[in-house]
Design a protein around this motif. Structure first.
Motif, PDB file in Angstrom:
ATOM      1  N   UNK A  22     -62.736  55.726 -13.217  1.00  0.00           N
ATOM      2  CA  UNK A  22     -63.362  56.010 -14.512  1.00  0.00           C
ATOM      3  C   UNK A  22     -62.359  56.600 -15.496  1.00  0.00           C
ATOM      4  N   UNK A  23     -61.135  56.091 -15.456  1.00  0.00           N
ATOM      5  CA  UNK A  23     -60.108  56.505 -16.404  1.00  0.00           C
ATOM      6  C   UNK A  23     -59.452  57.835 -16.099  1.00  0.00           C
ATOM      7  N   UNK A  24     -59.726  58.412 -14.932  1.00  0.00           N
ATOM      8  CA  UNK A  24     -59.136  59.705 -14.578  1.00  0.00           C
ATOM      9  C   UNK A  24     -58.478  59.608 -13.206  1.00  0.00           C
ATOM     10  N   UNK A  25     -57.320  60.248 -13.072  1.00  0.00           N
ATOM     11  CA  UNK A  25     -56.634  60.268 -11.788  1.00  0.00           C
ATOM     12  C   UNK A  25     -57.320  61.248 -10.867  1.00  0.00           C
ATOM     13  N   UNK A  26     -57.634  60.812  -9.673  1.00  0.00           N
ATOM     14  CA  UNK A  26     -58.250  61.652  -8.643  1.00  0.00           C
ATOM     15  C   UNK A  26     -57.255  61.772  -7.494  1.00  0.00           C
ATOM     16  N   UNK A  27     -56.942  62.983  -7.145  1.00  0.00           N
ATOM     17  CA  UNK A  27     -55.997  63.212  -6.049  1.00  0.00           C
ATOM     18  C   UNK A  27     -56.740  63.794  -4.863  1.00  0.00           C
ATOM     19  N   UNK A  28     -56.391  63.362  -3.695  1.00  0.00           N
ATOM     20  CA  UNK A  28     -56.995  63.891  -2.480  1.00  0.00           C
ATOM     21  C   UNK A  28     -55.905  64.066  -1.444  1.00  0.00           C
ATOM     22  N   UNK A  29     -56.040  65.067  -0.616  1.00  0.00           N
ATOM     23  CA  UNK A  29     -55.065  65.203   0.472  1.00  0.00           C
ATOM     24  C   UNK A  29     -55.179  64.005   1.414  1.00  0.00           C
ATOM     25  N   UNK A  30     -54.082  63.563   1.910  1.00  0.00           N
ATOM     26  CA  UNK A  30     -54.105  62.410   2.824  1.00  0.00           C
ATOM     27  C   UNK A  30     -53.071  62.604   3.916  1.00  0.00           C
ATOM     28  N   UNK A  31     -53.375  62.056   5.062  1.00  0.00           N
ATOM     29  CA  UNK A  31     -52.411  62.113   6.159  1.00  0.00           C
ATOM     30  C   UNK A  31     -51.509  60.888   6.149  1.00  0.00           C
ATOM     31  N   UNK A  32     -51.906  59.874   5.374  1.00  0.00           N
ATOM     32  CA  UNK A  32     -51.115  58.649   5.319  1.00  0.00           C
ATOM     33  C   UNK A  32     -50.959  58.209   3.860  1.00  0.00           C
ATOM     34  N   UNK A  33     -49.779  57.745   3.528  1.00  0.00           N
ATOM     35  CA  UNK A  33     -49.494  57.249   2.182  1.00  0.00           C
ATOM     36  C   UNK A  33     -49.072  55.798   2.261  1.00  0.00           C
ATOM     37  N   UNK A  34     -49.480  55.032   1.263  1.00  0.00           N
ATOM     38  CA  UNK A  34     -49.157  53.617   1.215  1.00  0.00           C
ATOM     39  C   UNK A  34     -48.054  53.388   0.181  1.00  0.00           C
ATOM     40  N   UNK A  35     -47.055  52.598   0.490  1.00  0.00           N
ATOM     41  CA  UNK A  35     -45.973  52.362  -0.460  1.00  0.00           C
ATOM     42  C   UNK A  35     -46.426  51.451  -1.606  1.00  0.00           C
ATOM     43  N   UNK A  36     -45.908  51.723  -2.790  1.00  0.00           N
ATOM     44  CA  UNK A  36     -46.124  50.860  -3.954  1.00  0.00           C
ATOM     45  C   UNK A  36     -44.768  50.250  -4.276  1.00  0.00           C
ATOM     46  N   UNK A  37     -44.704  48.929  -4.138  1.00  0.00           N
ATOM     47  CA  UNK A  37     -43.427  48.227  -4.262  1.00  0.00           C
ATOM     48  C   UNK A  37     -43.339  47.477  -5.581  1.00  0.00           C
ATOM     49  N   UNK A  38     -42.186  47.544  -6.214  1.00  0.00           N
ATOM     50  CA  UNK A  38     -41.892  46.723  -7.380  1.00  0.00           C
ATOM     51  C   UNK A  38     -41.464  45.364  -6.836  1.00  0.00           C
ATOM     52  N   UNK A  39     -42.283  44.315  -7.025  1.00  0.00           N
ATOM     53  CA  UNK A  39     -41.954  43.022  -6.415  1.00  0.00           C
ATOM     54  C   UNK A  39     -40.700  42.382  -7.013  1.00  0.00           C
ATOM     55  N   UNK A  40     -40.367  42.723  -8.237  1.00  0.00           N
ATOM     56  CA  UNK A  40     -39.175  42.141  -8.844  1.00  0.00           C
ATOM     57  C   UNK A  40     -37.900  42.712  -8.223  1.00  0.00           C
ATOM     58  N   UNK A  41     -37.948  43.979  -7.871  1.00  0.00           N
ATOM     59  CA  UNK A  41     -36.766  44.633  -7.321  1.00  0.00           C
ATOM     60  C   UNK A  41     -36.813  44.757  -5.800  1.00  0.00           C
TER      61      UNK A  41
END
Length: 72
Positions: A22-41
């Motif tokens: 809804x247009x707002x960043x929501x942060x939550x504690x997590x035990x696992x993080x997923x990578x966000x990859x730049x496909x061009x690089x």
């Protein structure tokens, strides 16, 4: 994954992202993080917490409400 390997200076992204609901960043504690990859690089530019079922449900509810408003 605990931290990104590389973030471009002009990316405008924090190292760890939450969920945009809804247009707002929501942060939550997590035990696992997923990578966000730049496909061009082929490089990891940030990471995002793996959302739990409650946060995913909130995102789906928000998207459904937005769609009902949009299609009017």
């Amino acid at each position: 994954m605990t931290a990104p390997r590389w973030i471009p200076a002009d990316a405008g992204l924090p190292a760890t992202l939450g969920a945009l609901i809804a247009g707002k960043w929501r942060h939550q504690p997590a035990s696992e993080y997923l990578p966000i990859e730049d496909p061009a690089l082929g490089l990891i530019i940030a990471s995002s917490a793996d959302a739990d079922a409650a946060l995913v449900g909130e995102a789906v509810d928000s998207a459904e409400a937005a769609f009902r408003q949009w299609r009017r």
